[in-house]
Design an enzyme around this catalytic site. Structure first.
Site, PDB file in Angstrom:
ATOM      1  N   ILE A 116      11.974  20.453   8.272  1.00 36.55           N
ATOM      2  CA  ILE A 116      12.530  20.907   6.989  1.00 36.55           C
ATOM      3  C   ILE A 116      13.662  21.915   7.220  1.00 36.55           C
ATOM      4  CG2 ILE A 116      11.973  22.241   4.911  1.00 36.55           C
ATOM      5  CD1 ILE A 116       9.140  20.914   5.027  1.00 36.55           C
ATOM      6  N   ASN A 171      11.681  29.867   6.539  1.00 42.26           N
ATOM      7  CA  ASN A 171      11.097  28.532   6.713  1.00 42.26           C
ATOM      8  C   ASN A 171      10.171  28.452   7.929  1.00 42.26           C
ATOM      9  OD1 ASN A 171      11.281  25.362   6.644  1.00 42.26           O
ATOM     10  ND2 ASN A 171      11.992  25.964   8.675  1.00 42.26           N
ATOM     11  N   SER A 213       3.751  26.317   0.435  1.00 41.78           N
ATOM     12  CA  SER A 213       3.120  25.021   0.711  1.00 41.78           C
ATOM     13  C   SER A 213       2.198  24.626  -0.434  1.00 41.78           C
ATOM     14  CB  SER A 213       2.301  25.107   1.999  1.00 41.78           C
ATOM     15  OG  SER A 213       1.569  23.921   2.202  1.00 41.78           O
ATOM     16  N   TYR A 257      -3.750  29.137   7.415  1.00 45.32           N
ATOM     17  CA  TYR A 257      -2.428  28.649   6.997  1.00 45.32           C
ATOM     18  C   TYR A 257      -2.275  28.741   5.475  1.00 45.32           C
ATOM     19  CZ  TYR A 257       1.405  25.323   6.224  1.00 45.32           C
ATOM     20  OH  TYR A 257       2.574  24.722   5.812  1.00 45.32           O
ATOM     21  N   LYS A 314       0.285  31.087   3.234  1.00 45.01           N
ATOM     22  CA  LYS A 314       1.277  30.531   2.307  1.00 45.01           C
ATOM     23  C   LYS A 314       1.064  31.052   0.887  1.00 45.01           C
ATOM     24  CE  LYS A 314       3.754  28.134   5.147  1.00 45.01           C
ATOM     25  NZ  LYS A 314       5.199  28.360   5.285  1.00 45.01           N
ATOM     26  N   THR A 374       7.700  15.494   9.041  1.00 47.00           N
ATOM     27  CA  THR A 374       8.259  16.366  10.084  1.00 47.00           C
ATOM     28  C   THR A 374       7.280  16.402  11.252  1.00 47.00           C
ATOM     29  OG1 THR A 374       7.102  18.384   9.439  1.00 47.00           O
ATOM     30  CG2 THR A 374       9.153  17.900   8.255  1.00 47.00           C
ATOM     31  N   TYR A 404      -0.748  10.271  -4.975  1.00 49.20           N
ATOM     32  CA  TYR A 404       0.335  11.041  -5.599  1.00 49.20           C
ATOM     33  C   TYR A 404       1.080  10.154  -6.601  1.00 49.20           C
ATOM     34  CZ  TYR A 404       0.026  14.443  -1.690  1.00 49.20           C
ATOM     35  OH  TYR A 404      -0.372  15.375  -0.775  1.00 49.20           O
TER      36      TYR A 404
HETATM   37  N1  LIG Z   1       5.921  19.285   6.865  1.00 44.27           N
HETATM   38  C1  LIG Z   1       5.111  19.483   5.864  1.00 44.27           C
HETATM   39  O1  LIG Z   1       4.387  18.568   5.435  1.00 44.27           O
HETATM   40  C2  LIG Z   1       5.042  20.832   5.191  1.00 44.27           C
HETATM   41  C3  LIG Z   1       4.282  20.939   4.028  1.00 44.27           C
HETATM   42  C4  LIG Z   1       4.219  22.159   3.378  1.00 44.27           C
HETATM   43  C5  LIG Z   1       4.916  23.243   3.875  1.00 44.27           C
HETATM   44  N2  LIG Z   1       5.641  23.115   5.009  1.00 44.27           N
HETATM   45  C6  LIG Z   1       6.372  24.284   5.485  1.00 44.27           C
HETATM   46  O2  LIG Z   1       7.717  23.944   5.735  1.00 44.27           O
HETATM   47  C7  LIG Z   1       8.238  24.770   6.770  1.00 44.27           C
HETATM   48  C8  LIG Z   1       8.849  23.921   7.856  1.00 44.27           C
HETATM   49  O3  LIG Z   1       7.841  23.068   8.391  1.00 44.27           O
HETATM   50  P1  LIG Z   1       8.161  21.802   9.281  1.00 44.27           P
HETATM   51  O4  LIG Z   1       7.206  20.766   8.852  1.00 44.27           O
HETATM   52  O5  LIG Z   1       9.617  21.532   9.278  1.00 44.27           O
HETATM   53  O6  LIG Z   1       7.669  22.372  10.711  1.00 44.27           O
HETATM   54  P2  LIG Z   1       8.185  22.100  12.197  1.00 44.27           P
HETATM   55  O7  LIG Z   1       7.039  22.500  13.067  1.00 44.27           O
HETATM   56  O8  LIG Z   1       8.756  20.749  12.317  1.00 44.27           O
HETATM   57  O9  LIG Z   1       9.364  23.159  12.359  1.00 44.27           O
HETATM   58  C9  LIG Z   1       9.100  24.548  12.379  1.00 44.27           C
HETATM   59  C10 LIG Z   1      10.167  25.258  13.194  1.00 44.27           C
HETATM   60  O10 LIG Z   1       9.844  26.663  13.195  1.00 44.27           O
HETATM   61  C11 LIG Z   1      10.037  27.151  14.511  1.00 44.27           C
HETATM   62  N3  LIG Z   1       9.208  28.344  14.727  1.00 44.27           N
HETATM   63  C12 LIG Z   1       7.860  28.371  14.890  1.00 44.27           C
HETATM   64  N4  LIG Z   1       7.463  29.635  15.100  1.00 44.27           N
HETATM   65  C13 LIG Z   1       8.579  30.416  15.066  1.00 44.27           C
HETATM   66  C14 LIG Z   1       8.800  31.803  15.221  1.00 44.27           C
HETATM   67  N5  LIG Z   1       7.793  32.657  15.487  1.00 44.27           N
HETATM   68  N6  LIG Z   1      10.073  32.280  15.090  1.00 44.27           N
HETATM   69  C15 LIG Z   1      11.089  31.421  14.848  1.00 44.27           C
HETATM   70  N7  LIG Z   1      10.931  30.087  14.710  1.00 44.27           N
HETATM   71  C16 LIG Z   1       9.690  29.592  14.816  1.00 44.27           C
HETATM   72  C17 LIG Z   1       9.636  25.996  15.422  1.00 44.27           C
HETATM   73  O11 LIG Z   1      10.164  26.151  16.733  1.00 44.27           O
HETATM   74  C18 LIG Z   1      10.206  24.811  14.670  1.00 44.27           C
HETATM   75  O12 LIG Z   1      11.543  24.544  15.060  1.00 44.27           O
HETATM   76  C19 LIG Z   1       7.075  25.641   7.228  1.00 44.27           C
HETATM   77  O13 LIG Z   1       7.121  26.870   6.537  1.00 44.27           O
HETATM   78  C20 LIG Z   1       5.870  24.844   6.797  1.00 44.27           C
HETATM   79  O14 LIG Z   1       4.733  25.661   6.641  1.00 44.27           O
HETATM   80  C21 LIG Z   1       5.710  21.933   5.687  1.00 44.27           C
END
Ligand SMILES: NC(=O)c1ccc[n+]([C@@H]2O[C@H](COP(=O)([O-])OP(=O)(O)OC[C@H]3O[C@@H](n4cnc5c(N)ncnc54)[C@H](O)[C@@H]3O)[C@@H](O)[C@H]2O)c1
Length: 255
Positions: A21, A93, A145, A158, A162, A193, A216
């Protein structure tokens, strides 16, 4: 469609910009702002995303940073100041996940999730507030989330982190609104992702993942670009009277 006119003084910092994301948000914001700082603990991932943006005609720099570490984030922001300028768009993010039944979650694991997911946004906002106040304009977008709204199996730490992000959003909106700074949150459901793929593989869901998606109103995986579009709107001038809001990008999974 661009949501803002390109300005010469608008710089965005996206934490966790190296994947999923965050990566999509970096690409999307690069269309609207002058330049994007792609911050990630995985600096190679940040470099790749910044290069991709530049190849596509945008402006971006990679920045190494650990959102759980104040010194690391202050150094990262100093680099953004030196190479770009003041940060007036911040997207919190970066996050980590974990999968354990509540009673099995060890304190170290609880604290690690809280440090990255909840303390991270606290540190990052404090690091850029002076920039936004100086510009009398700012946009903070926090990625929460669906797990905060309806809970998530084996993800108590988690989902609690959130929920904290959503509450932090509301209070920051109250404190910063009069200063031209808006603060909003996005609650994605399953978005395709690496994190979501890890969640599906590891969490041993009580209902098969495909069945959850089929329930959904829009019965499919979300796309990172669909979250990025909502983020770009919150980050735009057009969203100037919207603050303290939580927007679900979730195919109708929760209202
Ligand atoms: N993918 C989903 O289904 C989903 C659903 C709800 C919420 N989210 C939220 O969306 C956001 C992005 O999630 P995603 O699915 O793209 O995850 P992802 O794991 O693909 O990407 C997360 C990125 O954050 C970086 N990261 C992790 N810890 C870090 C730190 N301490 N400092 C700096 N960077 C750090 C990682 O290296 C990675 O590049 C997150 O906040 C996640 O909780 C995702």
């Amino acid at each position: 469609m661009q949501t803002t006119d390109k300005r010469s003084d608008r710089f965005a910092l996206v934490t966790g910009g190296g994947s999923g994301i965050g990566e999509a948000i970096c690409h999307r914001l690069a269309r609207d702002v002058t330049a994007v700082a792609v911050l990630d603990i995985d600096v190679d991932a940040a470099r790749r995303v910044a290069e991709d943006i530049k190849h596509a005609g945008g402006n971006a720099i990679p920045v190494h940073g650990n959102v759980a570490d104040r010194v690391s984030i202050e150094e990262a922001v100093n680099r953004v100041h030196a190479e770009l300028g003041p940060v007036t768009v911040l997207v919190n993010n970066a996050a980590i996940e974990g999968f354990q039944l509540f009673e099995d979650i060890e304190e170290a694991s609880w604290e690690r999730v809280m440090e990255v997911n909840l303390k991270g946004p606290y540190i990052a906002v404090q690091a850029v507030l002076a920039d936004m106040r100086g510009a009398a304009w700012g946009r903070i977008v926090n990625i929460s989330s669906l797990a905060a709204q309806i809970g998530a199996f084996k993800m108590a730490h988690y989902s609690a982190s959130k929920g904290g992000v959503t509450s932090l959003t509301r209070t920051l909106a109250i404190e910063l609104g009069a200063q031209g700074i808006t603060v909003n949150a996005i609650a994605p459901s399953f978005i395709d992702t690496p994190m979501a793929r890890r969640a599906i593989a590891a969490s041993d869901l009580p209902i098969p993942f495909e069945e959850i998606l089929k329930s959904y109103p829009i019965p499919r995986f979300g796309r990172p670009e669909e979250v990025a579009a909502a983020c770009a709107f919150f980050a735009s001038d057009e969203a100037s009277y919207i603050t303290g809001q939580l927007l679900g990008v979730n195919g109708g999974a929760a209202f």
